[in-house]
Enzyme design. Structure first.
Site, PDB file in Angstrom:
ATOM      1  CG  ASP A   1     -15.669  11.952  -3.935  1.00 53.62           C
ATOM      2  OD1 ASP A   1     -14.938  11.164  -3.295  1.00 53.62           O
ATOM      3  OD2 ASP A   1     -16.861  12.123  -3.668  1.00 53.62           O
TER       4      ASP A   1
ATOM      5  CD  GLU B   1     -18.630  17.721  -0.722  1.00 54.58           C
ATOM      6  OE1 GLU B   1     -19.864  17.945  -0.744  1.00 54.58           O
ATOM      7  OE2 GLU B   1     -18.122  16.863   0.017  1.00 54.58           O
TER       8      GLU B   1
END
Length: 440
Positions: A97, A167
């Site tokens: 990520d 997130e």
């Protein structure tokens, strides 16, 4: 003779010491030559969820520089996919990520971020890699380079996924919706790692079951009736009602949740009003909800809606002015495939040394949208591991009364990049080699 035989038996029963792979030196050399500077650049220039345009371009360029990797950009928004084919065999997905957080960095690092950016919510904020995603994407490049250089040791296909918006727990679903498992080779296995500031630098750990909790982001709008602050009886104060709601929500945790079923409800944001003497007409709460099983998760979410409505009724609000509860994003628990975890934990112990593979401990209720890649309906087996990022000396100092080790999402957050990136690259390379070994 009897003593010699006994010694031989004892030696044969002892666990074999880890054999350091020959590619470890290459990973360290790559870090010194290139990966350290890459991490430094990513750390100085973080970007918010679904806004990772520069980061994605840098990652696409880095993967294009790896011989044999076919790169596709803008998958699920800013996502990048690199495919490395090496004959017939299984498909392994390696994911990292790339998004940062709306946090002002106060880590004291020389390369601390000074970036600011407008997020998808339209709000400008300082941005920081307060969760270590900069180490994840750097290690993914290192892994791609090692595997491309060792195609004589494996057969199959590796799909490198640079994922946006972890997130906001939405990037994985966005990439799947954009055809990650249809436009590209569908994996049998999906792998990922996360830096861990609570782990000793250079160690790894992975569960044979739950690795991360579920997470749901809930917006609550408490509607009121505006009035003069000196005449509260003429209105309905949403600040008062929202305050009641903040307290009442904790009753779901303390009095309705089973005591041994983990769960968290945290109100992270409370906004209302504009002036001392004005009762506003609404208050807004932002809430995160965590659980370790779907039953508890569903009960907490349903309970929030019930309690919010109860607060509205308690204060005499009409039916069309009840608090509005919206679940804006969420992800289920991240569960490692048990058999796969046992297999790869053994591989990492043999590669890194058994002393560097620590028992997994779930110390908090962090969450991961990696769960979408390995959801039961995908048929993909998942393995997610942590890589420690804090030197033992820092833990010793904290134990002796020194500064505590900062947590993830803290403005003080930092991990040691070299042990995280080198260990993460070596561990991921070892895992992929084992899954794709010829005849394996």
């Amino acid at each position: 003779m009897r003593h010699l035989l006994l010694a031989a038996l004892l030696l044969s029963a002892a666990p074999l010491a880890a054999q350091t792979p020959d590619y470890v030196a290459a990973v360290k050399a790559d870090y010194d030559k290139s990966l350290a500077a890459m991490w430094d650049d990513f750390h100085r220039n973080p970007e918010l969820s679904f806004k990772e345009v520069r980061t994605a371009a840098k990652m696409a360029a880095a993967l294009k520089g790896v011989p044999g990797v076919e790169v596709t950009e803008k998958v699920g928004g800013t996502g990048v996919v690199g495919v490395l084919r090496n004959g017939a065999g299984p498909v392994v997905l390696v994911r990292a990520d790339m998004d940062g957080l709306p946090v002002e960095e106060k880590s004291g690092l020389a390369n601390a971020s000074k970036a600011r950016q407008v997020g998808v919510d339209g709000v400008e904020a300082p941005v920081m890699h307060a969760c270590g995603h900069d180490t994840h994407i750097t290690a993914l490049v290192g892994t791609a380079r090692r595997l491309a250089a060792m195609k004589d040791r494996w057969k199959g296909t590796v799909v490198f996924v640079v994922q946006p918006a972890e997130e906001r727990v939405g990037g994985a679903r966005a990439m799947l919706k954009d055809g990650l498992y249809t436009r590209f080779p569908k994996p049998q296995y999906a792998l990922a790692f996360h830096s861990n500031s609570e782990g000793v630098a250079g160690t790894v750990s992975a569960s044979e079951g739950i690795q991360y909790s579920s997470s749901d982001s809930v917006d609550i709008t408490v509607l009121g009736v505006g009035a003069h602050g000196a005449s509260p009886h003429t209105g309905k104060d949403p600040v008062y009602m929202a305050s009641q709601l903040v307290v009442a929500l904790q009753g779901l945790i303390s009095r309705e949740r089973e005591p041994l079923a983990p769960g968290v409800i945290t109100v992270g944001s409370f906004h209302a009003g504009a002036k001392h003497n004005i009762i506003s007409d609404e208050a807004r709460l932002q809430v995160t909800v965590r659980a370790n099983d779907e039953e508890t998760r569903a009960k907490l979410l349903a309970g929030i809606k019930r309690v919010a409505r109860g607060v509205g009724e308690l204060n005499g609000m009409p039916a069309d002015r009840m608090p509005v509860v919206t679940v804006i994003e969420g992800t289920p628990t991240t569960i490692n495939d048990a058999a796969l975890a046992r297999r790869l934990n053994a591989v990492l112990a043999a590669t890194l040394g058994p002393e560097r593979v620590r028992p997994f401990e779930q110390k908090g209720m962090g969450a991961e949208d990696f769960a979408a890649f390995v959801a039961p309906d995908t048929g993909v087996k998942g393995y997610y591991f942590d890589v420690g990022g804090t030197r033992q000396a820092a833990f010793d100092a904290a134990k002796a009364g020194g500064p505590p080790v900062p947590s993830h999402h803290s403005p003080l957050f930092k991990v040691e990049p070299e042990p995280v990136i080198v260990t993460g690259t070596v561990a991921m390379t070892a895992a992929v080699l084992d899954l794709l070994k010829p005849g394996g």
